[in-house]
Design a protein around this motif. Structure first.
Motif, PDB file in Angstrom:
ATOM      1  N   GLU A  28      54.642  17.663 -24.715  1.00 46.13           N
ATOM      2  CA  GLU A  28      53.621  17.656 -23.665  1.00 46.13           C
ATOM      3  C   GLU A  28      53.700  18.917 -22.818  1.00 46.13           C
ATOM      4  OE1 GLU A  28      52.827  13.783 -21.481  1.00 46.13           O
ATOM      5  OE2 GLU A  28      53.952  14.886 -19.963  1.00 46.13           O
ATOM      6  N   ARG A  29      54.922  19.341 -22.502  1.00 46.79           N
ATOM      7  CA  ARG A  29      55.105  20.541 -21.684  1.00 46.79           C
ATOM      8  C   ARG A  29      54.956  21.812 -22.508  1.00 46.79           C
ATOM      9  NH1 ARG A  29      57.243  19.967 -16.636  1.00 46.79           N
ATOM     10  NH2 ARG A  29      56.505  22.110 -16.485  1.00 46.79           N
ATOM     11  N   ILE A  30      55.401  21.775 -23.750  1.00 49.89           N
ATOM     12  CA  ILE A  30      55.247  22.947 -24.605  1.00 49.89           C
ATOM     13  C   ILE A  30      53.769  23.252 -24.826  1.00 49.89           C
ATOM     14  CG2 ILE A  30      55.584  23.818 -26.956  1.00 49.89           C
ATOM     15  CD1 ILE A  30      58.246  22.288 -27.013  1.00 49.89           C
ATOM     16  N   GLU A  31      52.980  22.214 -25.043  1.00 49.27           N
ATOM     17  CA  GLU A  31      51.557  22.397 -25.348  1.00 49.27           C
ATOM     18  C   GLU A  31      50.668  22.427 -24.111  1.00 49.27           C
ATOM     19  OE1 GLU A  31      50.593  19.320 -28.115  1.00 49.27           O
ATOM     20  OE2 GLU A  31      51.660  20.296 -29.779  1.00 49.27           O
ATOM     21  N   GLY A  32      51.221  22.058 -22.941  1.00 48.32           N
ATOM     22  CA  GLY A  32      50.399  22.018 -21.733  1.00 48.32           C
ATOM     23  C   GLY A  32      49.336  20.938 -21.807  1.00 48.32           C
ATOM     24  N   THR A  33      49.726  19.762 -22.270  1.00 50.66           N
ATOM     25  CA  THR A  33      48.773  18.661 -22.441  1.00 50.66           C
ATOM     26  C   THR A  33      48.092  18.322 -21.114  1.00 50.66           C
ATOM     27  OG1 THR A  33      50.175  17.735 -24.183  1.00 50.66           O
ATOM     28  CG2 THR A  33      48.529  16.269 -23.198  1.00 50.66           C
ATOM     29  N   PRO A  34      46.767  18.236 -21.093  1.00 51.27           N
ATOM     30  CA  PRO A  34      46.069  17.868 -19.851  1.00 51.27           C
ATOM     31  C   PRO A  34      46.538  16.500 -19.339  1.00 51.27           C
ATOM     32  CG  PRO A  34      44.529  18.743 -21.450  1.00 51.27           C
ATOM     33  CD  PRO A  34      45.826  18.569 -22.179  1.00 51.27           C
ATOM     34  N   ALA A  35      46.590  16.353 -18.037  1.00 53.87           N
ATOM     35  CA  ALA A  35      47.059  15.100 -17.434  1.00 53.87           C
ATOM     36  C   ALA A  35      46.263  13.906 -17.929  1.00 53.87           C
ATOM     37  CB  ALA A  35      46.991  15.194 -15.914  1.00 53.87           C
ATOM     38  N   ALA A  36      44.974  14.075 -18.121  1.00 55.79           N
ATOM     39  CA  ALA A  36      44.118  12.967 -18.547  1.00 55.79           C
ATOM     40  C   ALA A  36      44.459  12.459 -19.936  1.00 55.79           C
ATOM     41  CB  ALA A  36      42.657  13.409 -18.512  1.00 55.79           C
ATOM     42  N   GLU A  37      45.211  13.245 -20.710  1.00 50.49           N
ATOM     43  CA  GLU A  37      45.556  12.854 -22.072  1.00 50.49           C
ATOM     44  C   GLU A  37      47.002  12.386 -22.197  1.00 50.49           C
ATOM     45  OE1 GLU A  37      44.601  16.083 -24.670  1.00 50.49           O
ATOM     46  OE2 GLU A  37      42.597  16.367 -23.789  1.00 50.49           O
ATOM     47  N   ARG A  38      47.707  12.287 -21.088  1.00 49.11           N
ATOM     48  CA  ARG A  38      49.126  11.931 -21.137  1.00 49.11           C
ATOM     49  C   ARG A  38      49.297  10.413 -21.082  1.00 49.11           C
ATOM     50  NH1 ARG A  38      52.213  16.435 -17.392  1.00 49.11           N
ATOM     51  NH2 ARG A  38      51.167  18.262 -18.289  1.00 49.11           N
ATOM     52  N   PRO A  39      50.088   9.843 -22.003  1.00 45.31           N
ATOM     53  CA  PRO A  39      50.243   8.386 -22.044  1.00 45.31           C
ATOM     54  C   PRO A  39      51.023   7.843 -20.860  1.00 45.31           C
ATOM     55  CG  PRO A  39      51.717   9.440 -23.614  1.00 45.31           C
ATOM     56  CD  PRO A  39      50.833  10.515 -23.072  1.00 45.31           C
ATOM     57  N   HIS A  40      50.582   6.697 -20.349  1.00 37.10           N
ATOM     58  CA  HIS A  40      51.267   5.994 -19.266  1.00 37.10           C
ATOM     59  C   HIS A  40      50.766   4.556 -19.268  1.00 37.10           C
ATOM     60  CE1 HIS A  40      47.637   6.245 -16.630  1.00 37.10           C
ATOM     61  NE2 HIS A  40      47.430   7.329 -17.344  1.00 37.10           N
ATOM     62  N   LEU A  41      51.612   3.629 -18.840  1.00 32.10           N
ATOM     63  CA  LEU A  41      51.288   2.207 -18.932  1.00 32.10           C
ATOM     64  C   LEU A  41      50.989   1.551 -17.596  1.00 32.10           C
ATOM     65  CD1 LEU A  41      53.914   1.108 -21.625  1.00 32.10           C
ATOM     66  CD2 LEU A  41      51.474   1.591 -21.951  1.00 32.10           C
ATOM     67  N   THR A  42      51.056   2.303 -16.500  1.00 25.99           N
ATOM     68  CA  THR A  42      50.730   1.754 -15.186  1.00 25.99           C
ATOM     69  C   THR A  42      49.753   2.683 -14.480  1.00 25.99           C
ATOM     70  OG1 THR A  42      52.365   2.872 -13.763  1.00 25.99           O
ATOM     71  CG2 THR A  42      53.153   0.995 -15.085  1.00 25.99           C
ATOM     72  N   ASP A  43      49.170   2.194 -13.409  1.00 22.61           N
ATOM     73  CA  ASP A  43      48.235   3.001 -12.629  1.00 22.61           C
ATOM     74  C   ASP A  43      48.932   4.110 -11.848  1.00 22.61           C
ATOM     75  OD1 ASP A  43      46.141   1.437 -13.524  1.00 22.61           O
ATOM     76  OD2 ASP A  43      46.127   0.129 -11.750  1.00 22.61           O
ATOM     77  N   LEU A  44      50.257   4.097 -11.795  1.00 23.70           N
ATOM     78  CA  LEU A  44      50.992   5.120 -11.057  1.00 23.70           C
ATOM     79  C   LEU A  44      51.182   6.396 -11.863  1.00 23.70           C
ATOM     80  CD1 LEU A  44      53.796   2.992  -9.342  1.00 23.70           C
ATOM     81  CD2 LEU A  44      51.503   3.538  -8.523  1.00 23.70           C
TER      82      LEU A  44
END
Length: 393
Positions: A349-365
């Protein structure tokens, strides 16, 4: 970048130095630093290790010996270093399987191998753009900002200000790879209890994490958010627990299993407020609620630390036995394939500079920030010491 540069984020790569919460620009990291707490590996190490942990507090050895018996019970050996050796090996294997050329170095805060030595070795091997992965998932001083202080101190102590930059992988409390092992553990435990004839309403799930001073909890997380009681530290744990219990409905056939967040391993003076309730206090009252079994989930821990072996596997189990109820402790992530794969996902994620909107997460935080916000996780006693991977102060 050097410590004297007037940048927003000390020691950061150019992509992170501007202070944006998410770094969405690719960065050619050439080495990974695995940063952890460290632990003694023999009886002679115990007191020197505890001196390191409590440095600056003036705690006499006689007081330290009161804590040392936890380690001495297990031969003076903390499991954490061996766990980190296994995690390092698992990360190296997964990194290689993904076709990445990213050597992994390992350094600790409180015991050998120390973090400055890891940074020095990486620099001496010709690496200059470093990414740090800390073995801690949540917001608090000791689990977030102190690691960022450790990074800054490692660079300055080793005299590497002109030779390296260092960024840090975001907190991963709600990343699917971290949550999946806990989810599986809870589901397996509840499924087994149901199969033994215990009704869902007679089971209690206790999500346990390290207690911290309430003042530190209130200062965890960015200051511009009202996190409620317990600050971001409690909010993150509660959000993950809620997700796990929501998914559990598929196992129980729609029946509700009562649960709550509890705390363990308090070590401060009685006069200082710490997060409560204590897990043992809760377990001792469960029979009064009609509970017949308790599932203990070490949600605050990435692996079976000493606090898990002693406070949960020893003390909490003894409390459950005294209360006359069945107790099951679920696994920590350790080197679970999903956890290891998830950590490498975070690295990529950091190597590729993945946009925040595409980063996986399981809570609203989530997803949590790449660059910590000003004042995040302040230690009121120590003040703001130099820290990497975050906006000053």
């Amino acid at each position: 970048m050097t410590a004297n540069d007037q940048t927003l984020v000390p020691f950061a790569s150019p992509a992170a130095a501007g202070g944006a919460p998410f770094v969405e620009t690719p960065v050619a990291y050439d080495a990974l630093i695995l940063a952890s707490f460290g632990g003694p590996e023999g009886q002679d190490d115990v007191i020197p290790f505890l001196r390191n942990v409590t440095r600056g507090r003036g705690i006499p050895d006689e007081r330290l010996e009161e804590v040392a018996h936890h380690y001495r019970h297990f031969g003076g050996v903390s499991p954490i270093n061996e766990q980190n050796r296994r995690l390092k090996a698992a990360l190296e294997a997964e990194i290689a399987a993904r076709g990445l050329d990213l050597p992994v170095y390992w350094g600790n805060r409180n015991w050998e191998p120390y973090l400055p030595d890891a940074f020095t070795q990486a620099a001496d091997d010709g690496h200059s753009t470093l990414l740090v992965l800390a073995t801690s998932a949540y917001s608090s001083y000791s689990s977030d900002r102190q690691y960022r202080e450790d990074i800054a101190a490692a660079i300055t102590d080793a005299g590497l200000e002109e030779r390296v930059t260092a960024d840090k992988v975001r907190l991963f409390f709600d990343h699917p790879g971290f949550v999946k092992p806990f989810q599986e553990g809870v589901e397996d435990a509840v499924r087994a209890l149901l199969a033994d004839g215990i009704a869902a309403e007679d089971i209690r799930v206790l999500f346990s994490t390290h207690s911290i001073p309430t003042g530190d909890a209130e200062r965890s997380g960015p200051r511009d958010v009202d996190w409620g009681e317990g600050g971001a530290y409690a909010a993150q744990h509660l959000a993950v627990a809620e997700h796990i219990m929501h998914e559990l409905v598929a196992v129980t056939g729609g029946s509700t299993v009562p649960w709550q967040l509890v705390f363990q391993s308090r070590s401060g003076p009685a006069s200082q407020p710490w997060l409560e309730p204590d897990i043992n206090d809760v377990i001792s009252t469960l029979p009064e609620t009609g509970a017949k079994a308790v599932v203990i989930v070490p949600l605050g821990f990435v692996s079976d630390h000493m606090e898990v072996l002693w406070d949960l596997d020893t003390e909490a189990m003894e409390t459950a036995a005294e209360a006359g109820i069945r107790a099951v402790r679920t696994p920590t992530p350790g080197t679970h394939p999903a956890f290891v794969s998830g950590l490498v996902d975070l690295i990529i994620e950091r190597i590729e500079g993945t946009p925040a909107a595409e980063r996986p997460h399981l809570t609203d935080l989530g997803p949590w920030y790449d660059v910590s916000r000003p004042g995040d996780c302040e230690n009121a006693r120590l003040g703001f010491r130099p820290a990497a991977a975050g906006l000053v102060p």
